[in-house]
Write a protein that holds these residues in place. Structure first.
Motif, PDB file in Angstrom:
ATOM      1  N   LYS A 141     -14.054 -43.839  12.100  1.00  0.00           N
ATOM      2  CA  LYS A 141     -12.958 -43.598  11.231  1.00  0.00           C
ATOM      3  C   LYS A 141     -11.491 -43.325  12.243  1.00  0.00           C
ATOM      4  O   LYS A 141     -10.616 -43.786  12.109  1.00  0.00           O
ATOM      5  N   SER A 142     -11.940 -42.360  13.256  1.00  0.00           N
ATOM      6  CA  SER A 142     -10.675 -41.854  14.077  1.00  0.00           C
ATOM      7  C   SER A 142     -10.242 -43.223  14.850  1.00  0.00           C
ATOM      8  O   SER A 142      -9.096 -43.389  15.078  1.00  0.00           O
ATOM      9  N   THR A 143     -11.104 -43.768  15.080  1.00  0.00           N
ATOM     10  CA  THR A 143     -10.793 -45.043  15.999  1.00  0.00           C
ATOM     11  C   THR A 143      -9.889 -46.038  15.499  1.00  0.00           C
ATOM     12  O   THR A 143      -8.888 -46.520  15.731  1.00  0.00           O
ATOM     13  N   PHE A 153      -3.480 -39.277   8.703  1.00  0.00           N
ATOM     14  CA  PHE A 153      -4.064 -37.820   8.917  1.00  0.00           C
ATOM     15  C   PHE A 153      -5.453 -37.889   9.527  1.00  0.00           C
ATOM     16  O   PHE A 153      -6.335 -38.998   8.802  1.00  0.00           O
ATOM     17  N   ASP A 154      -5.762 -37.351  10.284  1.00  0.00           N
ATOM     18  CA  ASP A 154      -7.025 -37.507  10.899  1.00  0.00           C
ATOM     19  C   ASP A 154      -7.836 -36.024  10.753  1.00  0.00           C
ATOM     20  O   ASP A 154      -7.262 -35.076  11.519  1.00  0.00           O
ATOM     21  N   GLU A 155      -8.410 -36.036   9.828  1.00  0.00           N
ATOM     22  CA  GLU A 155      -9.181 -34.701   9.234  1.00  0.00           C
ATOM     23  C   GLU A 155      -8.183 -33.500   9.420  1.00  0.00           C
ATOM     24  O   GLU A 155      -8.550 -32.662  10.168  1.00  0.00           O
ATOM     25  N   PRO A 156      -7.021 -33.353   8.812  1.00  0.00           N
ATOM     26  CA  PRO A 156      -6.165 -32.397   8.798  1.00  0.00           C
ATOM     27  C   PRO A 156      -6.619 -31.007   8.725  1.00  0.00           C
ATOM     28  O   PRO A 156      -6.402 -30.051   8.820  1.00  0.00           O
TER      29      PRO A 156
END
Ligand SMILES: Nc1ncnc2c1ncn2[C@@H]1O[C@H](COP(=O)(O)OP(=O)(O)OP(=O)(O)O)[C@@H](O)[C@H]1O
Ligand SMILES: [Mg+2]
Lengths: 292, 370, 295
Positions: free
Chosen positions: B42-44, B157-160
């Protein structure tokens, strides 16, 4: 060292504790002894050393040995005292420390925040250079300094100390920046800051502690260096080499009091640094065991 | 063509491929959630949209412009990081306007944008503090403020919310949802929390091992999961998966199940095309809330079927009581009303809403479509 | 369509490497190039100046036939062993003692550590005169009434090496103490409490739990001390000058005198190569393991 306050859960009996205190104090005396000997005897006239007791306090206090060590003692063939050499050391140390620290900071920044394939190898090669016996580079260095026309000059010594110092400074900054969140760098990239701007605005403002460590480490190492000084110092010898010349000179009477005063003079800058910023000094030493 | 197009994007680190031909078109104003277990990529994917990671193959386009190779700051995106990534040496105000400053926006304009956003997020009083002097929730707000000030085309948004405690997380979730409804911005949001995904999104992409397993609205994902992975990943407690055989009775396909005492239950499917599977094994998927006490059954459903089974464990959870039983050798969880009178070890009459049941092909693990 | 990276992105890709490049180049040249140069020299008949007449292993054969080199090797072996062992024992002991909620720890620690800030030349000077029988320890004892006291190690070819050990231990044992203390303070208190509840005595606690947990500190101490030992040049020069006679010759002093004062550059180079190989044998596995772990 400052942050460690946690005590062990071990409890000990009265006799054991007395023994422990005794040992600790005895060792403290052992470590203080040479400093005491140097201090006391640098304040005595020579005859009180040769004819008296080294451990005794001076019966006639005098600053003459200090004056002599600083400005009139025979160093090699010239009766110049240590003063010009002290200046040489300063002229050498200040730029060498500044340059190697700046380069180390940039290297550490690249190696942690702009990683590329093979970066660990690059770092490994730089790191190993901290631990080589410098004897292995003495001969070619002499040749190269000669070719560059830097042999026996202060700039030559600066070059040498920078070259063999950046391994350590890079190590310090790399370990420090490694724990600095990479997300911050990414956020700054999205905000539009470039390579140098991120370094300048985001990393540098929080690099104070490690910069102090790096500066102290480099300062101590370069100030205390003897091998490079004696090999490449020529007419611009640093303080350590001059002190050795003073102490080892085989002509005339051995002026022990002057030698001790000279030794303290040579030790003063690093001792001062140690007293002012001891905990950073220790942190620097520890980082020498590679782990940050 | 969407507002943000991810076209056949792959990502490899050396020989390891971590993303496989991802293809997603995001419309303007959409709230897309990327959800999946840790390490699924996901982050990638998000970082590739941001330009923080190179794209191995494929294209990403924002507003019709292909941005492969474009510097992150030139994509007109903003990102909120899991750790918030606030610059520790700058004040909140400086943090929020740093991006504008880097883009050469003059000071008065920056101050105006800052004031607007600070008002919106109610952080006017924090502007002169350093991040170190803020609580987790306040930092979270500032991080969002920093993104908002830029007025970007796409928010990433990355796991905010994952660094916040449970209560604050729920509050901030609501707040983000409100913000999206008010500003109508396009958002791509990464989380591994399926509840966050279901509540926030307009569409969800469920990912696993570098593949998009299913892309759809929260309702589609929840009610008609594309495969076993999606079915079990989304929803809590997870969907019950029970091996069953399809049998025909009165011309309708039924699922045949055995309980712990050897009793056989036949439950009629609503899905008529399962007749084609007569005599074959399938995996029956049924959500806990579709198995209830008879009084709690969904009145609107046209296919409620009673059956009784021995209860092994009961877990009162305040508003509901979860009841475990055994069917075809698997633990099956049912969701009762809190006051249902259930005793472990005893038989109990359940009602099962077969309208909500889904069936999976055991060989491919894909849902058998209606 | 702009699938090619734009200029700024490409520049940003190159900048980091450009910034690192000078340091890397300098390291390659001044460290690895120089090492290569010295290795090459060690196979030549260079005397006062580098000269590239190939002589094969002649220098190494001559080197190991030289009594001075053999003395140097024996000396470094004795010195390094004693230095490392004594520093470790003292360092560990002081660290454990200091870790017993000692009043005045804050005062003792800096006292133990300050010698590390000094130059070996200063240390050498202080100890040289303090151990000198004519004015130092022996005479002090005589004046205090212990007439039969004799301490002439520094003038004694057999014993002079041990005075170097004393001075070197004085300089670094405090630092080893600091390393162990940091290790001790890093041990989880609950582990110790658990062991005590299990009925371990203090002695058993340290022997069975604490000391094994200090393994990393032991390793670091060993690596740093052995590296300091092999490089030791300044201290020998300042304290004994390699004497009396050649009694305290070390590889470092040997290399220097053969290269720069005796004009036997080929032999000097070969001795430097041996030194490098010794250090590399210790450092390379250590650094490799450390970097591997970090990645
Ligand atoms: N620089 C890298 N080199 C090699 N593999 C990497 C690198 N970065 C990430 N990966 C791998 O890519 C995969 C996807 O990582 P990613 O960070 O996108 O996961 P994620 O879905 O965000 O997980 P999480 O929920 O834990 O944040 C992981 O298996 C990870 O190990
Ligand atoms: Mg992630």
């Amino acid at each position: 060292m400052a942050a460690v306050t946690q005590d062990t859960a071990v409890s000990t009996g009265r006799i054991t504790r007395t023994f422990i205190y005794l040992v600790l104090v005895l060792f403290a005396l052992f470590y203080l002894l040479p400093l005491y000997v140097m201090g006391v005897n640098s304040l005595k006239p020579l005859n009180e050393i040769t004819g008296g007791n080294m451990m005794a306090l001076p019966s006639q206090w005098t600053l003459e040995p200090w004056r002599s060590a600083w400005s009139t003692a025979q160093i090699g063939v010239e009766p110049t005292g240590l003063k010009p050499y002290f200046l040489n050391s300063i002229l050498m140390v200040v730029p060498a420390v500044a340059i190697s620290t700046i380069i180390g900071a940039l290297n550490g920044y690249v190696l942690t925040k702009w990683r590329f394939r093979g970066d660990t190898w690059v770092f490994g090669l730089m790191l190993f250079s901290c631990f080589i016996p410098f004897q292995i580079v003495l001969i070619p260095m002499a040749v190269v300094l000669g070719k560059l026309g830097l042999a026996g000059t202060v700039p030559g010594l600066i070059l040498v100390h920078v070259v063999y110092g950046i391994g350590f400074t890079t190590l310090y900054f790399r370990n420090y920046y490694a724990s600095f969140p990479t997300e911050l760098v990414r956020a700054a990239m999205i905000d539009g800051a470039g390579f140098f701007r991120i370094f300048w605005r985001i990393l540098l403002p929080v690099s104070g502690p490690i910069a102090v460590v790096s500066v102290i480490w480099q300062f101590t190492n370069i100030w205390n260096d003897f091998l490079f000084g004696v090999s490449f110092g020529g007419t611009s010898q640093p303080m350590t080499v001059a002190l050795n010349n003073l102490v080892q000179s085989s002509t005339g009477v051995k002026e022990y009091n002057v030698h001790f005063a000279g030794a303290i003079l040579a030790a003063l800058p690093t001792l001062l640094v140690y007293i002012v910023a001891g905990r950073y000094f220790v942190r620097g030493l520890m980082a020498g065991s590679v782990k940050g | 063509m969407g507002f943000l197009d991810i076209r056949n994007v792959t990502k490899s680190y050396g020989p390891v491929q971590v993303l496989h031909r991802i293809d997603i078109a995001v419309e303007e104003g959409e709230f897309l959630v990327l959800v999946g277990p840790s390490g699924c990529g996901k982050s990638t994917l998000l970082n590739m949209i941001a330009g923080l990671e190179a794209i191995t193959d494929g294209e990403i386009a924002i507003k019709g412009r292909v941005v492969n190779g474009v510097h992150p700051s030139k994509r007109n995106i903003a990102m909120v990081f899991q750790s918030y990534a606030l610059y520790p040496n700058m004040t909140v105000g400086q943090n929020m306007t740093f991006g504008l400053e880097m883009h050469g926006v003059p000071k008065p304009e920056r101050d105006r944008a800052l004031a607007d956003v600070a008002k919106l997020l109610q952080i006017e009083t924090l502007l002169d503090r350093k991040p170190g002097q803020l609580s987790g929730g306040q930092r979270q707000r500032v991080a969002m403020g920093r993104a908002l000030v830029r007025n970007p085309d796409v928010f990433l948004f990355d796991e905010p919310l994952s660094n916040l405690d449970a209560k604050l997380r729920v509050d901030m979730r609501t707040e983000i949802k409100k913000l999206h409804q008010k500003l109508k911005t396009t958002i791509v949001y990464v989380t591994h929390d399926q509840i966050e995904a279901l509540t926030l999104s307009t569409r969800i992409a469920v990912m696993n091992k570098g593949h998009v397993q299913q892309l759809g609205t929260p309702k589609e994902i929840y009610d008609t999961p594309a495969n076993l992975f999606v079915a079990t990943f989304m929803g809590s407690p997870a969907m019950n998966i029970v091996p069953a055989t399809v049998v025909m009775e009165n011309g309708h396909p039924h699922a045949a199940l055995t309980d712990a005492d050897g009793g056989v239950h036949r439950l009629r499917f609503s899905q008529a095309n399962l007749a084609a599977w007569e005599g074959k094994p399938i995996l029956l998927g049924i959500r806990p809330e579709a198995i209830t006490d008879p009084e709690g059954a969904d009145r609107k459903s046209g296919n409620i079927q009673p059956f009784s089974n021995r209860v092994t464990v009961t877990e009162p959870a305040g508003s509901d009581t979860f009841v475990t039983m055994t069917l075809s050798g698997k633990d099956v969880i049912a969701r009762m009303r809190a006051d249902a009178n259930v005793t472990p070890g005893q038989s109990f009459d359940f009602a099962i809403n077969m309208e909500k049941a889904v069936a999976f092909d055991p060989a491919t693990e894909a849902r058998i479509p209606a | 369509m702009a699938t090619e990276a734009d200029f700024r992105t490409r520049l940003q890709d190159w900048l980091p490497k450009l910034v690192l490049a000078p340091s890397f180049a300098v390291t390659l040249l001044f460290v690895y190039g120089f090492i290569l140069f010295t290795i090459v020299l060690s196979f030549t008949g260079s005397k006062m100046l580098p000269k590239f007449t190939w002589v094969g292993f002649e220098n190494y054969e001559k080197l190991f036939a030289l009594p001075a080199w053999n003395t140097a090797i024996v000396n470094i072996a004795i010195f390094a062993t004693l230095y490392i062992v004594i520093c470790t024992v003292i360092g560990l002991m002081l660290a454990i003692f200091l870790d017993q909620k000692i009043r005045g720890e804050g005062m003792l620690r800096p006292i133990y550590l300050y010698p590390m800030a000094l130059s070996f030349i200063v240390t050498g000077t202080a100890w040289k005169w303090f151990l000198d029988p004519g004015i130092g320890l022996e005479r002090i004892m005589h004046q205090w009434g212990w007439e039969s006291f004799s301490f002439t190690w520094i003038k004694d070819g057999e014993m002079a090496l041990y005075t170097i050990v004393i001075a070197a231990v004085w300089q670094t044992s405090g630092f080893v103490m600091a390393m162990f203390l940091a290790g001790l303070r890093g041990i989880d208190n609950e582990t110790l409490k658990a062991a005590q509840i299990d009925g371990a005595s203090n002695w058993q606690l340290y022997r069975r739990i604490v000391i094994p947990l200090l393994r990393p500190a032991f390793l670091s101490a060993f690596v740093i001390l052995s590296h300091l030992a092999i490089k030791s040049y300044d201290l020998v020069i300042a304290l004994t000058g390699g004497g009396p006679g050649r009694a305290t010759e070390m590889p470092a002093t040997f290399m220097y005198s053969y290269t720069f004062t005796r004009n036997q550059m080929g032999i000097g180079a070969s001795s430097a190569v041996i030194m490098l190989m010794t250090i590399a044998a210790i450092m390379v596995p250590y650094l490799y393991a450390e970097l591997k772990e970090k990645k």
